[in-house]
Design a protein around this motif. Structure first.
Motif, PDB file in Angstrom:
ATOM      1  N   ALA A   1       0.880  -1.295  -0.030  1.00  0.00           N
ATOM      2  CA  ALA A   1       0.045  -0.179  -0.012  1.00  0.00           C
ATOM      3  C   ALA A   1       1.030   1.272  -0.006  1.00  0.00           C
ATOM      4  O   ALA A   1       2.009   1.324   0.278  1.00  0.00           O
ATOM      5  CB  ALA A   1      -0.920   0.001   1.296  1.00  0.00           C
ATOM      6  N   GLY A   2       0.581   2.289  -0.270  1.00  0.00           N
ATOM      7  CA  GLY A   2       1.244   3.583  -0.429  1.00  0.00           C
ATOM      8  C   GLY A   2       1.523   3.950   0.887  1.00  0.00           C
ATOM      9  O   GLY A   2       0.853   3.925   1.928  1.00  0.00           O
ATOM     10  N   GLN A   3       2.969   4.159   1.047  1.00  0.00           N
ATOM     11  CA  GLN A   3       3.459   4.479   2.349  1.00  0.00           C
ATOM     12  C   GLN A   3       3.818   6.148   2.277  1.00  0.00           C
ATOM     13  O   GLN A   3       4.530   6.849   1.611  1.00  0.00           O
ATOM     14  CB  GLN A   3       4.838   3.745   2.582  1.00  0.00           C
ATOM     15  N   THR A   4       3.211   6.599   3.409  1.00  0.00           N
ATOM     16  CA  THR A   4       3.420   8.055   3.582  1.00  0.00           C
ATOM     17  C   THR A   4       4.415   8.459   4.614  1.00  0.00           C
ATOM     18  O   THR A   4       5.341   7.442   4.873  1.00  0.00           O
ATOM     19  CB  THR A   4       2.264   8.861   4.340  1.00  0.00           C
ATOM     20  N   GLY A   5       5.064   9.682   4.814  1.00  0.00           N
ATOM     21  CA  GLY A   5       6.192  10.006   5.632  1.00  0.00           C
ATOM     22  C   GLY A   5       5.770  10.192   7.191  1.00  0.00           C
ATOM     23  O   GLY A   5       6.539  10.689   7.970  1.00  0.00           O
ATOM     24  N   GLY A   6       4.670   9.517   7.471  1.00  0.00           N
ATOM     25  CA  GLY A   6       4.463   9.376   9.185  1.00  0.00           C
ATOM     26  C   GLY A   6       5.209   8.318   9.677  1.00  0.00           C
ATOM     27  O   GLY A   6       5.292   7.171   9.068  1.00  0.00           O
TER      28      GLY A   6
ATOM     29  N   ASP B   1       9.089  18.995   6.713  1.00  0.00           N
ATOM     30  CA  ASP B   1       9.727  19.054   5.300  1.00  0.00           C
ATOM     31  C   ASP B   1       9.755  17.636   4.413  1.00  0.00           C
ATOM     32  O   ASP B   1       9.482  16.643   5.031  1.00  0.00           O
ATOM     33  CB  ASP B   1      11.309  19.533   5.299  1.00  0.00           C
ATOM     34  N   MET B   2       9.600  18.188   3.312  1.00  0.00           N
ATOM     35  CA  MET B   2       9.382  16.931   2.166  1.00  0.00           C
ATOM     36  C   MET B   2      10.720  16.007   2.219  1.00  0.00           C
ATOM     37  O   MET B   2      10.245  14.675   2.280  1.00  0.00           O
ATOM     38  CB  MET B   2       9.209  17.626   0.835  1.00  0.00           C
ATOM     39  N   ALA B   3      11.864  16.243   2.256  1.00  0.00           N
ATOM     40  CA  ALA B   3      13.023  15.504   2.146  1.00  0.00           C
ATOM     41  C   ALA B   3      12.854  14.289   3.712  1.00  0.00           C
ATOM     42  O   ALA B   3      12.844  13.087   3.303  1.00  0.00           O
ATOM     43  CB  ALA B   3      14.251  15.823   2.297  1.00  0.00           C
ATOM     44  N   ALA B   4      12.319  14.769   4.731  1.00  0.00           N
ATOM     45  CA  ALA B   4      12.303  14.216   5.922  1.00  0.00           C
ATOM     46  C   ALA B   4      11.202  13.024   5.562  1.00  0.00           C
ATOM     47  O   ALA B   4      11.130  11.890   6.025  1.00  0.00           O
ATOM     48  CB  ALA B   4      11.891  14.738   7.203  1.00  0.00           C
ATOM     49  N   GLN B   5      10.159  13.802   5.215  1.00  0.00           N
ATOM     50  CA  GLN B   5       8.836  12.515   4.798  1.00  0.00           C
ATOM     51  C   GLN B   5       9.195  11.625   3.886  1.00  0.00           C
ATOM     52  O   GLN B   5       8.917  10.423   4.089  1.00  0.00           O
ATOM     53  CB  GLN B   5       7.702  13.335   4.302  1.00  0.00           C
ATOM     54  N   VAL B   6      10.061  11.890   2.767  1.00  0.00           N
ATOM     55  CA  VAL B   6      10.450  10.874   1.789  1.00  0.00           C
ATOM     56  C   VAL B   6      11.238   9.673   2.367  1.00  0.00           C
ATOM     57  O   VAL B   6      11.106   8.640   2.188  1.00  0.00           O
ATOM     58  CB  VAL B   6      11.020  11.566   0.728  1.00  0.00           C
TER      59      VAL B   6
ATOM     60  N   GLU C   1      -3.747  15.521   5.916  1.00  0.00           N
ATOM     61  CA  GLU C   1      -3.499  16.815   5.406  1.00  0.00           C
ATOM     62  C   GLU C   1      -1.681  17.014   5.550  1.00  0.00           C
ATOM     63  O   GLU C   1      -1.311  18.023   4.900  1.00  0.00           O
ATOM     64  CB  GLU C   1      -4.327  17.813   6.027  1.00  0.00           C
ATOM     65  N   ARG C   2      -1.264  16.304   6.710  1.00  0.00           N
ATOM     66  CA  ARG C   2       0.254  16.578   7.061  1.00  0.00           C
ATOM     67  C   ARG C   2       0.934  15.772   6.118  1.00  0.00           C
ATOM     68  O   ARG C   2       2.228  16.150   5.951  1.00  0.00           O
ATOM     69  CB  ARG C   2       0.582  16.187   8.464  1.00  0.00           C
ATOM     70  N   ALA C   3       0.525  14.964   5.476  1.00  0.00           N
ATOM     71  CA  ALA C   3       1.167  14.114   4.570  1.00  0.00           C
ATOM     72  C   ALA C   3       1.557  14.801   3.156  1.00  0.00           C
ATOM     73  O   ALA C   3       0.815  15.324   2.363  1.00  0.00           O
ATOM     74  CB  ALA C   3       0.723  12.738   4.222  1.00  0.00           C
ATOM     75  N   LYS C   4       3.056  14.756   2.672  1.00  0.00           N
ATOM     76  CA  LYS C   4       3.253  15.394   1.592  1.00  0.00           C
ATOM     77  C   LYS C   4       3.745  14.580   0.380  1.00  0.00           C
ATOM     78  O   LYS C   4       3.886  14.851  -0.547  1.00  0.00           O
ATOM     79  CB  LYS C   4       4.515  16.449   1.743  1.00  0.00           C
ATOM     80  N   VAL C   5       3.771  13.080   0.738  1.00  0.00           N
ATOM     81  CA  VAL C   5       4.171  12.135  -0.028  1.00  0.00           C
ATOM     82  C   VAL C   5       3.533  10.740   0.349  1.00  0.00           C
ATOM     83  O   VAL C   5       3.551  10.640   1.399  1.00  0.00           O
ATOM     84  CB  VAL C   5       5.719  12.063  -0.159  1.00  0.00           C
TER      85      VAL C   5
END
Length: 132
Positions: free
Chosen positions: A31-36, A45-50, A117-121
């Motif tokens: 399943a899609g994995q988010t940056g949580g 920040d995006m890089a940390a979430q990726v 809403e906190r997820a960027k990726v």
């Protein structure tokens, strides 16, 4: 697994155009994995979430006895083109830390938002482990 790269095409950076998988083995679909993180917290920040999403992917693959070398497809859903482009160096570092020199076929989509809403990726993965 054989990477599909026509000789007359420029080799893409950071992904492959396609792969061929042949023979017996096991398919793994994540399943899609988010940056949580494990507690459901998100860094801003995006890089940390990726990086978090990629580590989650590696953890799940490990549960199936697989690794990054078995990934045959990634689909990325990103909420901001500008944040993604600005985070390039950090995303590259996270990639090297988790996926190393593996560059499977990838599709990146920019979308208006994710369920949290906190997820960027969010990153979906398909992997194939050949039979021993």
């Amino acid at each position: 697994m054989r990477i599909l790269q026509p000789a007359e095409w420029t080799k893409p950076r950071g992904f492959s155009h396609g792969v061929e998988v042949e023979g017996p083995g096991r398919w793994i679909v994540l399943a899609g994995q988010t940056g949580g993180d494990e507690k459901g917290e998100y860094q801003s920040d995006m890089a940390a979430q990726v990086g978090t999403a990629l580590r989650r992917i590696i953890k799940l693959l490990g549960e199936a006895g697989a690794g990054p070398e078995h990934i045959v497809r990634l689909t990325w859903y990103l909420t901001s083109r500008s944040e993604y482009e600005a985070a390039g160096a950090g995303i590259g570092a996270a990639w090297r830390e988790t996926l190393g020199r593996n560059f499977p076929p990838s599709t990146l989509l920019y979308i208006s938002g994710l369920v949290d809403e906190r997820a960027k990726v969010e990153i979906e993965v398909t992997a194939f482990v050949p039979a021993a």
